[in-house]
Design a protein around this motif. Structure first.
Motif, short mmCIF file in Angstrom:
data_model
loop_
_atom_site.label_atom_id
_atom_site.label_comp_id
_atom_site.label_asym_id
_atom_site.label_seq_id
_atom_site.Cartn_x
_atom_site.Cartn_y
_atom_site.Cartn_z
N HIS A 84 0.49 -1.11 0.08
CA HIS A 84 -0.12 0.06 0.11
C HIS A 84 0.82 1.73 -0.12
CE1 HIS A 84 0.98 -0.49 4.10
NE2 HIS A 84 0.61 0.98 4.31
N LEU A 85 2.14 1.19 -0.11
CA LEU A 85 3.05 2.44 0.20
C LEU A 85 3.35 2.77 -0.85
CD1 LEU A 85 5.01 1.57 3.05
CD2 LEU A 85 4.04 2.72 3.03
N THR A 86 3.07 1.75 -1.66
CA THR A 86 3.51 2.84 -3.50
C THR A 86 2.84 3.60 -3.94
OG1 THR A 86 3.22 0.06 -3.86
CG2 THR A 86 3.45 2.31 -5.60
N GLY A 87 4.20 4.90 -4.95
CA GLY A 87 4.19 6.12 -4.96
C GLY A 87 4.15 7.04 -3.84
N ARG A 88 4.36 6.10 -2.53
CA ARG A 88 4.53 7.36 -1.06
C ARG A 88 5.71 7.50 -0.76
NH1 ARG A 88 -0.37 8.21 -2.03
NH2 ARG A 88 -2.15 7.38 -0.05
N ARG A 89 5.69 9.03 0.10
CA ARG A 89 7.53 8.97 0.29
C ARG A 89 7.27 9.52 1.77
NH1 ARG A 89 8.40 15.25 -2.71
NH2 ARG A 89 8.55 14.52 -5.18
N LEU A 90 8.13 8.37 1.62
CA LEU A 90 8.73 7.69 3.09
C LEU A 90 10.44 8.71 4.48
CD1 LEU A 90 7.65 4.68 2.95
CD2 LEU A 90 6.19 6.24 3.60
N GLY B 190 8.11 0.55 -4.77
CA GLY B 190 7.57 1.19 -4.94
C GLY B 190 7.27 2.56 -4.41
N ALA B 191 7.68 2.58 -3.09
CA ALA B 191 7.93 3.66 -2.60
C ALA B 191 8.93 4.89 -2.41
CB ALA B 191 7.54 4.01 -1.12
N GLN B 192 8.64 5.83 -2.03
CA GLN B 192 10.21 6.55 -2.49
C GLN B 192 10.19 7.25 -0.72
OE1 GLN B 192 10.00 10.70 -4.54
NE2 GLN B 192 7.64 9.70 -5.85
N VAL B 193 11.86 6.32 -0.99
CA VAL B 193 12.50 6.58 0.98
C VAL B 193 13.40 6.61 0.72
CG1 VAL B 193 13.20 4.96 2.44
CG2 VAL B 193 10.11 4.71 0.78
N CYS B 194 13.82 7.73 2.19
CA CYS B 194 15.25 8.28 3.11
C CYS B 194 14.85 7.40 4.00
CB CYS B 194 14.91 9.78 2.24
SG CYS B 194 16.26 10.67 3.18
N ARG B 195 15.91 7.34 4.45
CA ARG B 195 16.27 6.95 5.60
C ARG B 195 17.70 7.76 6.29
NH1 ARG B 195 18.80 3.32 8.40
NH2 ARG B 195 18.03 2.08 10.67
N TYR B 196 17.40 8.13 7.51
CA TYR B 196 18.59 8.53 8.50
C TYR B 196 18.76 7.69 9.49
CZ TYR B 196 17.88 13.26 5.81
OH TYR B 196 17.61 13.75 4.78
N GLU B 197 20.29 8.34 9.73
CA GLU B 197 20.53 7.08 10.86
C GLU B 197 20.92 8.37 11.71
OE1 GLU B 197 22.96 3.98 10.54
OE2 GLU B 197 21.27 2.54 9.67
N LEU B 198 20.94 8.42 13.18
CA LEU B 198 22.05 9.17 14.55
C LEU B 198 22.71 7.90 15.05
CD1 LEU B 198 19.27 10.74 13.92
CD2 LEU B 198 19.58 11.71 15.72
N ALA B 199 24.41 8.79 14.97
CA ALA B 199 25.70 7.62 15.36
C ALA B 199 25.15 8.22 16.84
CB ALA B 199 26.64 8.26 15.31
#
Length: 245
Positions: A141-147, A174-183
């Motif tokens: 269901h996340l296709t096309g979503r920005r996460l 199919g989602a647009q995804v970015c993931r950040y990590e904090l040290a």
């Protein structure tokens, strides 16, 4: 039954007469628990600094910020109570705002609920903070979503590897995804608090179109479904934009 009839799914934290956009805040909870959250609910209070950060960043913009209310403290297995309440709160918020673009901002269990509810028409994107992402979570269901995911590597409550896996699966779907990590940082988002707040405000503004996408977020969103890049971006410093321009 009386409690169910009088249940209100959202409480408005920042009103707007004619909102142009909205944020639905979904706080954390527990794996199991059928009792109602207490009036002085620590997971809810944990999100108040984020509401204030969004309020400052929005300035004069007609941004409505609301918080979802849960019927139960826990997710409760296949009942998925927080996800059901997130969906109901989103529908209630849509009636209140007239269906403006809405970002779901969730922490921990609330991050899981936000991702579950992200298929609704009004959703412009999700910012998931230290989300609880056990194996097997649905992603179609996340296709096309920005996460946008944000997780501290030192988190011992929700698994950073779990959110990394979820982010990759969502991109494959199919989602647009970015993931950040904090040290640094922790699950409660008390260490490196200013980083959590500013990165959240920047991400929400960008997902709503109030501010440009950060370069690294835009690059991650543009990656193909098979790519594993842009899913463990280091957060460097606190010099993020303070307002949406």
């Amino acid at each position: 039954m009386a409690a169910e009839r009088t249940y209100q799914g959202v409480v408005v934290r920042r009103p707007a007469g004619r909102p142009e956009a909205a944020v639905l805040v979904l706080h954390g909870g527990s794996e199991n628990g059928l009792r109602r959250p207490a009036p002085l609910n620590a997971p809810s209070w944990r999100m108040r600094p984020f509401v204030r950060a969004l309020d400052r960043a929005a300035g004069p913009r007609a941004l409505l910020i609301a918080e979802a209310r849960y019927r139960h403290r826990g997710w409760n297995g296949e009942r998925a109570d927080a996800a059901r309440d997130a969906t109901a709160a989103l529908a209630e918020l849509s009636k209140l705002t007239g269906g403006v673009p809405t970002v779901l901002l969730g922490h921990s269990m609330g991050g899981r609920a936000a991702l579950r509810a992200a298929g609704a028409d009004d959703v412009a994107g999700v910012v998931a903070l230290a989300p609880w992402c056990p194996p097997g979570e649905p992603v179609d269901h996340l296709t096309g979503r920005r996460l946008v995911f944000v997780h501290a590597r030192a988190d011992r409550v929700t698994s950073p590897d779990g959110s990394l896996s979820m982010a990759g699966r969502a991109r494959s779907a199919g989602a647009q995804v970015c993931r950040y990590e904090l040290a640094g940082g922790d699950h409660a988002m008390l260490r490196e608090a200013s980083v959590w707040h500013s990165l959240t405000a920047e991400s929400v503004g960008a997902l709503l179109g109030f501010a440009p996408l950060p370069a690294e977020t835009a690059a991650a969103f543009a990656l193909p479904a098979v790519s594993t890049e842009g899913l463990a971006l280091p957060v460097r410093g606190t010099a993020l934009r303070a307002a949406w321009t």
